[in-house]
Enzyme design. Sequence first.
Site, PDB file in Angstrom:
ATOM      1  N   ASP A  83       0.932  -1.231   0.112  1.00  0.00           N
ATOM      2  CA  ASP A  83      -0.040   0.013   0.038  1.00  0.00           C
ATOM      3  C   ASP A  83       0.911   1.152   0.098  1.00  0.00           C
ATOM      4  O   ASP A  83       1.865   1.421   0.760  1.00  0.00           O
ATOM      5  CB  ASP A  83      -0.918  -0.084   1.391  1.00  0.00           C
ATOM      6  CG  ASP A  83      -2.335   0.574   1.092  1.00  0.00           C
ATOM      7  OD1 ASP A  83      -2.465   0.895  -0.042  1.00  0.00           O
ATOM      8  OD2 ASP A  83      -3.007   0.409   2.122  1.00  0.00           O
ATOM      9  N   LYS A 113      -0.939  -0.546  -4.252  1.00  0.00           N
ATOM     10  CA  LYS A 113      -2.290  -0.042  -4.213  1.00  0.00           C
ATOM     11  C   LYS A 113      -2.112   1.393  -4.025  1.00  0.00           C
ATOM     12  O   LYS A 113      -1.317   1.811  -3.048  1.00  0.00           O
ATOM     13  CB  LYS A 113      -3.009  -0.783  -3.252  1.00  0.00           C
ATOM     14  CG  LYS A 113      -4.260  -0.148  -2.943  1.00  0.00           C
ATOM     15  CD  LYS A 113      -4.947  -0.992  -2.202  1.00  0.00           C
ATOM     16  CE  LYS A 113      -5.182  -0.668  -0.688  1.00  0.00           C
ATOM     17  NZ  LYS A 113      -5.571   0.764  -0.237  1.00  0.00           N
ATOM     18  N   GLU A 182     -14.482   0.394  -0.793  1.00  0.00           N
ATOM     19  CA  GLU A 182     -14.491   0.453   0.599  1.00  0.00           C
ATOM     20  C   GLU A 182     -15.827   1.233   1.091  1.00  0.00           C
ATOM     21  O   GLU A 182     -15.958   2.518   0.544  1.00  0.00           O
ATOM     22  CB  GLU A 182     -13.245   0.995   1.224  1.00  0.00           C
ATOM     23  CG  GLU A 182     -13.448   1.095   2.760  1.00  0.00           C
ATOM     24  CD  GLU A 182     -12.152   1.127   3.367  1.00  0.00           C
ATOM     25  OE1 GLU A 182     -10.865   1.162   2.936  1.00  0.00           O
ATOM     26  OE2 GLU A 182     -12.048   1.399   4.614  1.00  0.00           O
TER      27      GLU A 182
HETATM   28  O1  KIV Z   1      -4.894  -0.384   4.461  1.00  0.00           O
HETATM   29  C1  KIV Z   1      -5.773  -1.390   4.414  1.00  0.00           C
HETATM   30  O2  KIV Z   1      -5.818  -2.050   5.146  1.00  0.00           O
HETATM   31  C2  KIV Z   1      -6.536  -1.079   3.195  1.00  0.00           C
HETATM   32  C3  KIV Z   1      -7.847  -2.004   3.184  1.00  0.00           C
HETATM   33  C4  KIV Z   1      -8.894  -1.622   3.967  1.00  0.00           C
HETATM   34  C5  KIV Z   1      -8.248  -2.508   1.878  1.00  0.00           C
HETATM   35  O3  KIV Z   1      -6.591  -0.333   2.431  1.00  0.00           O
END
Ligand code: KIV
Length: 310
Positions: A83, A113, A182
């Site tokens: 992320d 992501k 989400e």
């Molecule tokens: O950081 C995270 O846990 C997320 C999920 C909620 C998809 O982005």
Amino acid sequence: MKLALTDLAERKAQGEKLVMVTAYDHPGARLADAAGVDLILVGDSAADNVLGYDSTVPVTVEELLVLVRAVVRGTERAVVIADMPFGSFQVSDEAALANAVRFVKDAGADAVKLEGAGPSLSRVQAIVGAGIPVMGHIGLTPQSATMLGGYKAQGRTAAKAQRLLADARALEAAGCFAVVLEAVPAAVAQRISKALTIPTIGIGAGPACDGQVLVWHDLLGLSDRTPARFVKRYAELGDEIKRALESFASEVRSGSFPAAEHTYSMPEDELSLFNAHVGKADMGSYGRRRQVGASAEATEEHEHAQEADA
Ligand code: KIV
């Protein structure tokens, strides 16, 4: 064998649901991989779940890189997605690409992501253009929760739902291989999922999404926060861990741990020799010099014993 990202759209076409979970460390990754999870997200939710921040905003690329490396080392089959934290992609396409490269090249992630559409679209194009797969994330995007009026469901008016659909289409056109939805009404997520050829991964977005994701600490009952409506707890590991720690503390205090089976012994004659050496060492400076020698010997013996016991 590693799951191919290119197979995900086919899995969607076949109606096979995708399973994604967050993980933040090596044991977690090994467990998720062994359980057959398809996608592991090293979420910026590490910020509040692991690192003790109040929100996802403060977590840094450096902090997440450490966690991504640990997860990559623990994964054989699942796709690992890093992320991109707040500040790592908002400034420019160039900075976004440079940070995405760090997650893939330095930490071994399979994909990254990032949150949002609009300004995020050119970031997606820049990163995908460099050959790095990108997962999108729309609806409730925690990095911009303040702008969204807090942590609440998104797309609950016709106009806002239409905006979400347009954003999802734009992310697909920009090259995303999947998109997280989400906290979006189930009916809206269903329309978006139908409209895209890439999979949608829902969290609080109803059953029609092509896959589902939950956060590790929520799913396993490791968080003491009140869970969001969309969370289902599959275990209460927090209670279990606390019980185990209380038992350990109570046994240490009562002296019942460690027991004989947790304890090493030594041959009686060696013990007598040792006691004799220590006795002499207690008797003066000559003895003290001997004691130094005896300790070194004892350390050496201890190391040998450990090697033998290993
Ligand atoms: O950081 C995270 O846990 C997320 C999920 C909620 C998809 O982005």
